[in-house]
Write an enzyme that holds these catalytic residues in place. Structure first.
Site, PDB file in Angstrom:
ATOM      1  N   GLY A 100       0.774  -1.152   0.076  1.00  0.00           N
ATOM      2  CA  GLY A 100       0.047   0.237   0.038  1.00  0.00           C
ATOM      3  C   GLY A 100       0.646   1.289   0.055  1.00  0.00           C
ATOM      4  O   GLY A 100       2.191   1.182  -0.404  1.00  0.00           O
ATOM      5  N   PHE A 101       0.323   2.274   0.533  1.00  0.00           N
ATOM      6  CA  PHE A 101       1.168   3.598   0.468  1.00  0.00           C
ATOM      7  C   PHE A 101       2.303   3.440   1.461  1.00  0.00           C
ATOM      8  O   PHE A 101       3.308   4.103   0.848  1.00  0.00           O
ATOM      9  CB  PHE A 101       0.136   4.687   1.109  1.00  0.00           C
ATOM     10  CG  PHE A 101      -0.827   5.240   0.150  1.00  0.00           C
ATOM     11  CD1 PHE A 101      -0.654   5.797  -1.248  1.00  0.00           C
ATOM     12  CD2 PHE A 101      -2.274   5.008   0.311  1.00  0.00           C
ATOM     13  CE1 PHE A 101      -1.647   6.203  -2.215  1.00  0.00           C
ATOM     14  CE2 PHE A 101      -3.313   5.453  -0.476  1.00  0.00           C
ATOM     15  CZ  PHE A 101      -3.159   5.866  -1.814  1.00  0.00           C
ATOM     16  N   VAL A 146       0.683 -13.458   4.413  1.00  0.00           N
ATOM     17  CA  VAL A 146       1.736 -13.674   5.667  1.00  0.00           C
ATOM     18  C   VAL A 146       0.678 -14.041   6.643  1.00  0.00           C
ATOM     19  O   VAL A 146      -0.212 -13.465   7.153  1.00  0.00           O
ATOM     20  CB  VAL A 146       2.466 -12.290   5.968  1.00  0.00           C
ATOM     21  CG1 VAL A 146       3.339 -12.689   7.158  1.00  0.00           C
ATOM     22  CG2 VAL A 146       3.218 -12.091   4.835  1.00  0.00           C
ATOM     23  N   GLU A 172     -18.162  11.171  -0.063  1.00  0.00           N
ATOM     24  CA  GLU A 172     -17.683  11.283  -1.618  1.00  0.00           C
ATOM     25  C   GLU A 172     -18.588  10.169  -2.006  1.00  0.00           C
ATOM     26  O   GLU A 172     -19.096  10.425  -3.326  1.00  0.00           O
ATOM     27  CB  GLU A 172     -16.125  10.764  -1.657  1.00  0.00           C
ATOM     28  CG  GLU A 172     -15.354  12.082  -1.143  1.00  0.00           C
ATOM     29  CD  GLU A 172     -13.978  11.730  -1.421  1.00  0.00           C
ATOM     30  OE1 GLU A 172     -13.055  12.615  -1.511  1.00  0.00           O
ATOM     31  OE2 GLU A 172     -13.715  10.430  -1.223  1.00  0.00           O
ATOM     32  N   ASP A 220      -1.325   2.555   8.486  1.00  0.00           N
ATOM     33  CA  ASP A 220      -2.324   2.565   9.436  1.00  0.00           C
ATOM     34  C   ASP A 220      -2.594   1.455  10.239  1.00  0.00           C
ATOM     35  O   ASP A 220      -3.129   1.652  11.464  1.00  0.00           O
ATOM     36  CB  ASP A 220      -3.801   1.813   8.257  1.00  0.00           C
ATOM     37  CG  ASP A 220      -4.212   3.211   7.416  1.00  0.00           C
ATOM     38  OD1 ASP A 220      -3.623   4.252   7.478  1.00  0.00           O
ATOM     39  OD2 ASP A 220      -5.116   2.940   6.456  1.00  0.00           O
ATOM     40  N   ALA A 232      -3.431   8.579   3.991  1.00  0.00           N
ATOM     41  CA  ALA A 232      -2.317   8.276   3.018  1.00  0.00           C
ATOM     42  C   ALA A 232      -0.967   8.855   3.449  1.00  0.00           C
ATOM     43  O   ALA A 232       0.051   8.535   3.412  1.00  0.00           O
ATOM     44  CB  ALA A 232      -2.751   8.533   1.584  1.00  0.00           C
TER      45      ALA A 232
END
Length: 431
Positions: free
Chosen positions: A17-18, A83, A174, A305, A322
């Site tokens: 991810g980010f 994992v 959104e 996160d 992010a």
């Protein structure tokens, strides 16, 4: 895993991810062996998942192959795997394709939806944290309208055209705005024999304001934009249960709806093997120090996160967004290189660059550290930031062309049921 032995230290990164991607970028072309593990072979630009869910974009425009990003980097290896466990005492991890030793381990597994223990909601509501989940929502929305065409039961038709979004953060706001724009300009043309005016979009927020964490002005303006678009905004209302037909709340208002989208909370996606004292139980985030090192483990880091770095300024850790993830990923890469060079590590200091959310066409709210604004200009700023945050020229070009086309034509071309979601016994044309 068929990864060669080397004299270089091996850094294993779990999650693309980010945070994980930022760490991998910071470690590329160094005298290291870097192994990136993820259960998907692509990086997802999560802020635009709602546009995939509402037919504005195809998934390949917000996803980028992880192998492609590093295909010219020596001593870099990607493996597609889950994992399952960390064996910290042996410096190994257990995965679905075998075990792997590490010298330094970076946990960047991100977050998952938090249903706060409500098993019914977890089973029957929709979530939107991945590309497949977004495609499921898209299919469900369109299938509901196809099914509404076929029923003569008015109550059933209303339920099929009733959408409940739980959570008034950026994702919920959104998504509600995008659905409202579909109701206004797209669905009446696609379904002329349905009274689209019966479609209801309900946004439920448990607190007294939307976009908690942004400014009061941004919250008020976002709510105003949504109401003008025809969204029913419910504040100080908490969803207690959902049986697949009825949404039960703590107030007098319940909702008959075939579609409930849960955007009310997230929690860290932890991995077994760490001591229980390393994990915050309720949020399922891993405790880290100022260098993102996991408690009692100097060669294991958690970023993004899944990491919780408590401080006086951030008693609950940094926001699960992010920017903190990217900044932590970059710094951890620098600190690992500094560690191998016997240099002093640098503590993490979050640089808050601001927050933003779009509500629809020409409608957005932006909170920058020294400037807050809303409306058309904020919408263009939101588009610019998100466009240039995408990975790859092709993705930027496709998203830009889609946005231009959608703006000029007021259309969303990708409203396709590519992978039907509903059970075959509940949907007539799939029998």
């Amino acid at each position: 895993m068929n990864i060669p032995q080397t004299s270089f230290p091996r850094v294993v990164i779990i999650g693309g991810g980010f945070a994980g991607l930022a760490a991998a970028k910071g470690l590329e072309k160094q005298e290291l062996q870097v192994v990136l593990i993820d259960k998907h072979n692509y990086h997802t630009f999560q802020p635009l998942l709602y546009q995939v869910a509402t037919g504005g974009l195809e998934p390949d425009s917000i996803a980028f192959p992880l192998r492609k990003r590093f295909n010219d980097v020596e001593s870099f290896y990607f493996r597609l795997a889950d994992v399952g466990k960390i064996n910290a005492d042996k410096n190994t991890i257990q995965t679905s394709i075998g075990d792997l030793e590490y010298d330094e381990l970076i946990i960047a597994t991100g977050s998952t939806t938090n249903f706060f223990g409500n098993t019914n909601i977890q089973k029957l509501a929709m979530e939107m944290k991945s590309v497949p989940q977004s495609l499921n929502i898209r299919s469900l929305i369109l299938e509901n309208f196809e099914e509404a065409l076929l029923t003569s039961n008015l109550e059933e038709r209303k339920a099929l055209m009733n959408f409940v979004i739980v959570g008034g953060g950026p994702t919920g706001v959104e998504l509600a705005g995008a659905l409202a724009e579909m109701k206004k300009g797209i669905l009446p043309k696609d379904y002329p024999d349905l009274d689209i005016r019966q479609m209801q979009i309900n946004l439920i927020q448990s607190s007294d304001c939307l976009l908690k964490g942004m400014s009061a002005k941004a919250s008020e303006k976002a709510e105003d934009f949504l109401i003008k678009l025809g969204v029913n905004v419910w504040k100080n209302l908490r969803v207690l249960d959902y049986d697949g037909k009825t949404v039960t709340t703590n107030g007098e208002d319940n909702f008959n709806a075939e579609t409930v989208i849960w955007a009310a909370g997230v929690k860290g996606k932890t991995i077994d093997g760490l001591d229980t004292e390393c994990v915050i139980e309720r949020a399922e985030r891993i405790k880290v120090d100022a260098y993102n090192q996991v408690l009692n483990h100097s060669n294991i880091y958690a970023i993004g996160d899944v990491a919780c770095m408590k401080s006086d300024k951030n008693p609950y850790g940094h926001p699960m967004m992010a920017q903190p993830a990217i900044q932590q990923g970059k710094l951890v890469a620098k600190n690992i290189l500094a560690k191998f060079s016997n240099k002093k590590l640098t503590p993490f200091v979050y640089n808050d660059k601001g927050s933003m959310a779009t509500i629809g066409r020409n409608k957005a709210v932006v909170d920058l550290p020294k400037w807050k604004f809303q409306g058309v200009f904020a919408w263009f700023v939101w588009m610019f930031v998100h466009l240039f945050s995408l990975i790859g020229f092709r993705n930027r070009a496709i998203v830009f062309l889609n946005w231009v086309y959608n703006y000029i034509r007021f259309d969303r071309e990708t409203r396709l049921i590519i992978r039907p979601y509903k059970n075959k016994n509940s949907f007539s044309f799939r029998k």
